[in-house]
Structure formats: structure tokens, C-alpha cells
Design a protein around this motif. Structure first.
Motif, mmCIF file in Angstrom:
data_model
loop_
_atom_site.group_PDB
_atom_site.id
_atom_site.type_symbol
_atom_site.label_atom_id
_atom_site.label_comp_id
_atom_site.label_asym_id
_atom_site.label_seq_id
_atom_site.Cartn_x
_atom_site.Cartn_y
_atom_site.Cartn_z
ATOM 1 N N LEU A 18 -41.474 29.577 -7.543
ATOM 2 C CA LEU A 18 -40.510 29.578 -8.466
ATOM 3 C C LEU A 18 -40.244 28.313 -9.118
ATOM 4 C CD1 LEU A 18 -38.095 31.847 -6.494
ATOM 5 C CD2 LEU A 18 -39.819 32.926 -7.684
ATOM 6 N N ALA A 19 -39.741 28.215 -10.509
ATOM 7 C CA ALA A 19 -39.512 26.871 -11.117
ATOM 8 C C ALA A 19 -38.600 26.777 -11.727
ATOM 9 C CB ALA A 19 -40.913 26.518 -11.677
ATOM 10 N N CYS A 20 -38.006 25.347 -12.266
ATOM 11 C CA CYS A 20 -36.878 25.438 -13.114
ATOM 12 C C CYS A 20 -37.135 24.575 -14.222
ATOM 13 C CB CYS A 20 -35.959 24.885 -12.295
ATOM 14 S SG CYS A 20 -34.282 24.778 -13.288
ATOM 15 N N LEU A 21 -36.915 25.247 -15.534
ATOM 16 C CA LEU A 21 -36.811 24.306 -16.515
ATOM 17 C C LEU A 21 -35.554 24.661 -17.293
ATOM 18 C CD1 LEU A 21 -38.486 22.308 -18.867
ATOM 19 C CD2 LEU A 21 -39.318 24.381 -19.664
ATOM 20 N N ARG A 401 -38.219 23.725 -7.568
ATOM 21 C CA ARG A 401 -36.517 23.476 -8.141
ATOM 22 C C ARG A 401 -35.857 24.756 -8.773
ATOM 23 N NH1 ARG A 401 -39.990 19.763 -11.317
ATOM 24 N NH2 ARG A 401 -39.914 21.088 -13.128
ATOM 25 N N VAL A 402 -36.390 25.706 -9.209
ATOM 26 C CA VAL A 402 -35.803 26.884 -9.790
ATOM 27 C C VAL A 402 -35.203 27.635 -8.470
ATOM 28 C CG1 VAL A 402 -37.703 28.699 -9.993
ATOM 29 C CG2 VAL A 402 -35.974 28.258 -11.928
ATOM 30 N N MET A 403 -35.976 27.454 -7.290
ATOM 31 C CA MET A 403 -35.327 28.302 -6.157
ATOM 32 C C MET A 403 -33.744 27.942 -6.150
ATOM 33 S SD MET A 403 -38.130 28.037 -3.106
ATOM 34 C CE MET A 403 -39.642 28.809 -3.407
ATOM 35 N N ALA A 404 -33.327 26.837 -6.305
ATOM 36 C CA ALA A 404 -31.950 26.405 -6.334
ATOM 37 C C ALA A 404 -31.268 27.178 -7.182
ATOM 38 C CB ALA A 404 -31.779 25.054 -6.491
ATOM 39 N N ALA A 405 -31.578 27.690 -8.256
ATOM 40 C CA ALA A 405 -30.890 28.524 -9.142
ATOM 41 C C ALA A 405 -31.279 30.181 -8.886
ATOM 42 C CB ALA A 405 -31.442 28.314 -10.587
ATOM 43 N N ASP A 406 -32.309 30.361 -8.163
ATOM 44 C CA ASP A 406 -32.772 31.831 -8.032
ATOM 45 C C ASP A 406 -32.084 32.361 -6.849
ATOM 46 O OD1 ASP A 406 -33.887 34.324 -8.888
ATOM 47 O OD2 ASP A 406 -35.903 33.763 -7.467
ATOM 48 N N ILE A 414 -36.132 38.007 -13.859
ATOM 49 C CA ILE A 414 -37.159 37.584 -14.761
ATOM 50 C C ILE A 414 -37.150 38.512 -16.268
ATOM 51 C CG2 ILE A 414 -39.643 37.283 -15.539
ATOM 52 C CD1 ILE A 414 -40.243 36.630 -12.668
ATOM 53 N N ARG A 415 -37.233 39.834 -16.099
ATOM 54 C CA ARG A 415 -37.442 40.621 -17.186
ATOM 55 C C ARG A 415 -35.859 41.187 -17.386
ATOM 56 N NH1 ARG A 415 -37.695 45.941 -19.666
ATOM 57 N NH2 ARG A 415 -38.990 45.514 -21.463
ATOM 58 N N ASP A 429 -34.594 30.306 -20.146
ATOM 59 C CA ASP A 429 -33.891 29.396 -19.016
ATOM 60 C C ASP A 429 -35.101 29.295 -17.928
ATOM 61 O OD1 ASP A 429 -34.101 31.833 -17.776
ATOM 62 O OD2 ASP A 429 -31.983 31.862 -17.281
ATOM 63 N N GLY A 430 -34.825 28.633 -16.907
ATOM 64 C CA GLY A 430 -35.854 28.341 -15.727
ATOM 65 C C GLY A 430 -36.272 29.758 -15.308
ATOM 66 N N ILE A 431 -35.529 30.674 -15.229
ATOM 67 C CA ILE A 431 -36.164 32.046 -14.720
ATOM 68 C C ILE A 431 -37.160 32.299 -15.314
ATOM 69 C CG2 ILE A 431 -35.682 34.334 -13.995
ATOM 70 C CD1 ILE A 431 -34.313 32.153 -12.090
#
Length: 546
Positions: A18-21, A401-406, A414-415, A429-431
Motif C-alpha cells: 500500500l502507499a501514500c501520496l 507509507r500508506v499503511m499508516a493511513a490504511d 479504494i473504490r 488521496d493516498g488510498i
């Protein structure tokens, strides 16, 4: 996911999970917040389509005739929209925001039906009430209007750079309605014929090449442009002003493209000398993407436009990609990180020319079909085109990085359902960008790169210059890869939030072959109130030693 068995260490989501932008202005294709206004009346509000418009009236072609003079406070236009009417009606719902309409009518079978135009919701839902009923069948909507240049870097807005005025656009997600009335949804994907009248000493750029120019009164020139391929409103773009236009070497024919593509870079006056770097480093990205998709670059030209004031990092307008000018104005003294940033962002936006532009989501709940794919494919393309620049771990790094949000209780899937225009911005978003990209990488690893590529190519062929949703994509992936089981597994990552935690235990019994027992649950931080339930269909490979 791969399970590598030496010491029973489980490797989740090979290729990155997973990732975060969590984009703070530099993520591609992001839209600024809209101004607030008050709806008309609660009784009227109930009937207003604040989400998707109905399909009783649908466009088939636009003729946009705009007059844009950045020296002035307002611009004007005349829009003719060819439509199909499914059943007789005296009301047409469409979009327009902050437009002053001088005349509106529906023309059908030689009859001109006057119409009143009213903006009935602050998100830009508008209504045409006809003086008489329009019959089922073909018709034209004709609207003459003017509007102010926007002041919030959305729609058609004005920039002053070096004391000179310019006009630029940013239409994604719902800001085309600030520039012209129309059906401002991605599903309404049709050709546009564009004409722009501007001061005679100014340059006009839009999505297609200019075909001719003619005088249009004192000090004005009328510019005519080639008809576009089918496009949604959010991918239309304009740039008007004293622009430096630097011609690059045309992109030569390739194994999948039998013609050259004109390549240009564009900036405000006096900055053109700093565009040589981006022109020299665009061709490898385009050719890498063409090789992967097996589909030629879809548009008649490729312009890279440096915008002095721009709310997004870049925007994938078909054939006329806009960037924050910092990403394009590069010279010998520019830092390596800036050059690297250009390559990364350009790869993302060029990937969009296929994912998002050639094949467009039907509605914003499938924006992941744009952004997840452009993130995944952009990272893949830039790593191949420029292997010396260290992009090979970009998806994995973002995933971590995005795991922290997920992992949070507030994480979304995601959808994500989009029920109104107000919900659209939450999907950028990052998701969407980085988790979506990492899930794509995971299933690419499971299916194998070539099988996954066949699924992507199948999707491009099925829906070229059209629209598609999540079910269309999963059908394409299953058919092209030859793995129908991937549909249900993929869906389990799209329709629920969270990070799956998989625990592996080796079971050894005397006289029996060793077994591996797997269990899963949602990973939660200590003290989290997020529900522990969740079931993912996770690809697993086990390698035994001895």
C-alpha cells in the motif's frame, strides 16, 4: 503476496502493498476546494441531481466558440451541443457555474425552442426549462454566455506573470462548468470542435493542432483547431497569452505507431530557453508506454505546458499536459532531485494518456482506474526508461507509507462510492494513488507480468476512446490473463479498507509431511477501535526447503 519458506517469513504483497501520496498540492490531478453557496429551496433541492445527471438527454458533440482575452476581467462563449433525447421533455439538466447566460435554446427539426437557464445548486447543477416540449431524437442545445475568469486556480483562470496576463485551465474534477455549460461528467465522452478568438499577438493552445487562423475584428484573431477524439469535459484545456512555444524533435514512428507526433514545450514569455531538458527526456517515456500497452500514443500532438500558478502538480489533459512550471523549467544548474521529479511526474501524466484519457472511468467512484493505474504504470515506465535514477522501489516505498493511513479506523476503501459532487474531492488521496498502485503490483506479481500485461492490453482494446468501470476492468483482466479467479480476489482489496495481517504457522507431525497453516485478520494499531473482521482473498505461494 508471496510466502518465502526458509524460516517461514511471510512477505506480504510482493511488489509493494500500500502507499501514500497524501497530496499537499504536488500530487497530479488534484482539485482545490469549491466556494460555498446556498441552495435555492429545500423543495426544489429534492429533485436536483447533485450526483450524476440523468441519461434522458446525452451529448454527442460539442462546438465550443470562445473569446479569451486575458487582459480583461471576463471571457465569453457560444456553445452548441448536439444531443440525443431519449424521451420527450421540457426540462434538461446540465452543468454551469457562475455563468451569465444571454440566450439559450434547443433547436430540433428546424424548430427553435427558447429556453431559460438557471443555476440551481452551488456545485454547478443547472437547468434549462424549454418553452415547448422537445421530442425524442436528435437536437442541438445553443447557449451564449459570458463569465469571469476564476480567481481560485480552477476552471478558466487568469495568471499575471512578469506583469503580463495569461489564461490557463484546470477542469478536473468538476470545474469545466466554470468555463462553459455542458454535461460535466466523465461518462459523457464525445468529440469537441474548438474555436478561440484571442488578441492577435497572443498564442492559443488547446488539445489539438491548429488548422487555420483568420482575422476577427480589430486586434483579434480567430483560431480553429482540429476536432478532438472523444473526451470528457474535464480533459479539455486552454492556454492563452504571450507564450514561448519551443518545438522539440517530433516523436518518430514506432513499432505500434506509423506516424510521427509533434512534441512541444510551452512557457510564459522569456522562459522557453529552460525547456530543452524536458523535451529531451520525454521520448523515452512515451516509447516505453507504447511498448507496454501495444497501443500508439492516442492523440495528434503532445504539448508540455509550464503554468506559473497551478494548484495541482500536473494535469493529464489529452495532448496538452499542464505542469507547475517548476517541474519543467530545468537547466544545467538545476538540482538532480528536480530532474528526477520531472521524470516521475511526467511518467504519471503520460501514463494517463492511456489510463484516464483513452479509457475513462464512467464515474468518479472509479477514479482509482485513473490514479492507481497512472501511479503504478508511471513508476513502472520511469524505472524502465531511466534505470539509473533509482525508481525501481517507488511503489514499495509508497506502499509502506500508506499503511499508516490504511490501518486506521477511519480508512476508506479504494473504490469509494461517490453520491454527490461534494464527495469527489475525497477520492484524490493516498488510498487511491498509492494503495491502489500497490494492489495492482501485487496482482501483477501473482499473475505474472506478461499475463497481467495481456489483461491490460485487452482492456485498452475493448474500451479505446470509451468509458469503463471496475467490473469492465476485472472482466478484461480475467479474460486477457486467462485467470478468471482474479476477479473475486481483486475485488476483496477494492471494496473494503484496511491492511490484512497474515500469520503463518508450520505444523510438523511425526511421520507426516509438514503443513503450513495460514490465518488472517485486519491489522490494527494498539488501542485501535477499527473492526478486526475482514476477509481478503490473498494470493499465496509457498516454497518449501528440504
Amino acid at each position: 503476496m508471496q510466502l518465502q519458506e526458509k524460516t517461514n517469513v511471510l512477505r506480504l504483497l510482493a511488489g509493494g502493498l500500500l502507499a501514500c501520496l497524501i497530496a499537499v498540492g504536488v500530487s497530479a490531478c488534484e482539485k482545490p476546494a469549491e466556494k460555498k453557496a446556498q441552495p435555492r429551496a429545500s423543495q426544489e433541492e429534492e429533485a436536483i441531481p447533485t450526483g450524476q445527471l440523468g441519461r434522458n438527454v446525452a451529448p454527442v458533440h460539442y462546438d465550443l466558440d470562445l473569446t479569451i482575452d486575458p487582459r480583461k476581467a471576463r471571457f465569453s462563449g457560444h456553445v452548441t451541443i448536439a444531443v440525443n433525447i431519449a424521451s420527450p421533455t421540457r426540462r434538461i439538466w446540465l452543468h454551469g457555474r457562475h455563468l451569465t447566460v444571454h440566450e439559450a435554446a434547443v433547436v430540433q427539426n428546424g424548430r427553435r425552442i427558447p429556453a431559460s437557464y438557471d443555476e440551481v445548486h452551488p456545485t454547478g447543477v443547472a437547468r434549462l426549462d424549454l418553452a415547448a416540449e422537445a421530442a425524442a431524437g436528435s437536437a442541438r442545445i445553443e447557449i451564449t454566455y459570458d463569465a469571469p475568469f476564476n480567481e481560485a486556480l480552477e476552471g478558466l483562470y487568469k495568471v499575471v506573470d512578469g506583469a503580463e496576463p495569461y489564461a490557463f485551465t484546470q477542469f478536473e474534477a468538476t470545474s469545466a462548468r466554470l468555463a462553459f455549460p455542458g454535461f460535466d461528467e466523465p461518462a459523457f465522452k464525445v468529440p469537441f470542435t474548438i474555436t478561440v478568438t484571442a488578441p492577435e499577438d497572443m498564442t492559443v493552445i488547446t488539445n489539438t493542432p491548429e488548422t487555420r487562423a483568420q482575422p476577427a475584428g480589430p486586434g483579434l484573431v480567430r483560431h480553429h483547431f482540429q476536432e478532438t477524439k472523444p473526451l470528457p469535459t474535464y480533459l479539455i484545456a486552454f492556454a492563452v497569452g504571450h507564450l514561448d512555444v519551443v518545438e522539440g524533435k517530433p516523436l518518430p514512428p514506432t513499432a505500434v505507431r506509423d506516424h510521427a507526433v509533434p512534441l512541444r514545450a510551452i512557457a510564459t514569455r522569456g522562459k522557453g530557453a529552460r525547456l530543452a531538458y524536458v523535451l529531451a527526456h520525454t521520448r523515452p517515456l512515451v516509447e516505453t508506454l507504447e511498448r507496454y500497452f501495444g497501443v500508439a500514443y492516442p492523440y495528434a500532438k503532445l504539448d508540455l505546458i509550464a503554468v506559473p500558478d497551478f494548484a495541482a502538480g500536473a494535469m493529464e489533459n489529452a495532448g496538452a499536459i499542464t505542469f507547475r512550471e517548476q517541474l519543467l523549467l530545468i537547466d544545467d544548474n538545476s538540482p538532480y532531485q528536480l530532474k528526477r521529479a520531472f521524470k516521475s511526474v511526467a511518467a504519471h501524466e503520460l501514463a494517463h494518456q492511456w489510463f484516464g484519457d483513452l479509457v475513462t472511468p464512467k464515474w468518479w467512484d472509479d477514479i482509482w482506474l485513473n490514479e492507481s493505474f497512472a501511479t503504478w504504470m508511471g513508476n513502472k515506465a520511469v524505472a524502465r526508461a531511466f534505470p539509473q535514477d533509482g525508481f525501481e522501489n517507488a511503489i514499495l516505498n509508497g506502499a509502506l507509507r500508506v499503511m499508516a493511513a490504511d490501518e486506521l479506523a477511519s480508512a476508506r476503501q479504494i473504490r469509494q462510492p461517490i453520491r454527490s459532487n461534494h464527495d469527489i474531492a475525497t477520492a484524490f488521496d493516498g488510498i487511491t494513488y498509492q494503495k491502489g498502485a500497490a494492489v495492482l503490483a501485487m496482482f501483477e506479481s501473482y499473475l505474472g507480468e506478461e499475463a497481467f500485461r495481456r489483461g491490460i492490453q485487452e482492456h485498452m482494446k475493448r474500451f479505446a476512446h470509451g468509458v469503463a468501470d471496475v467490473h469492465d476492468f476485472l472482466d478484461s483482466l480475467a479474460a486477457g490473463s486467462g485467470h478468471p479467479e482474479v476477479k473475486e480476489a481483486f475485488a476483496s482489496f477494492l471494496f473494503q479498507p484496511g491492511v490484512p495481517l497474515v500469520v503463518a504457522e508450520r505444523l510438523c507431525k511425526a511421520g507426516a509431511a509438514p503443513e503450513v497453516a495460514l490465518a488472517q485478520r485486519r491489522f490494527r494499531p494498539i488501542g485501535s477501535q477499527a473492526p478486526a473482521k475482514g476477509l481478503w482473498q490473498i494470493p499465496v505461494c509457498v516454497r518449501a526447503k528440504g
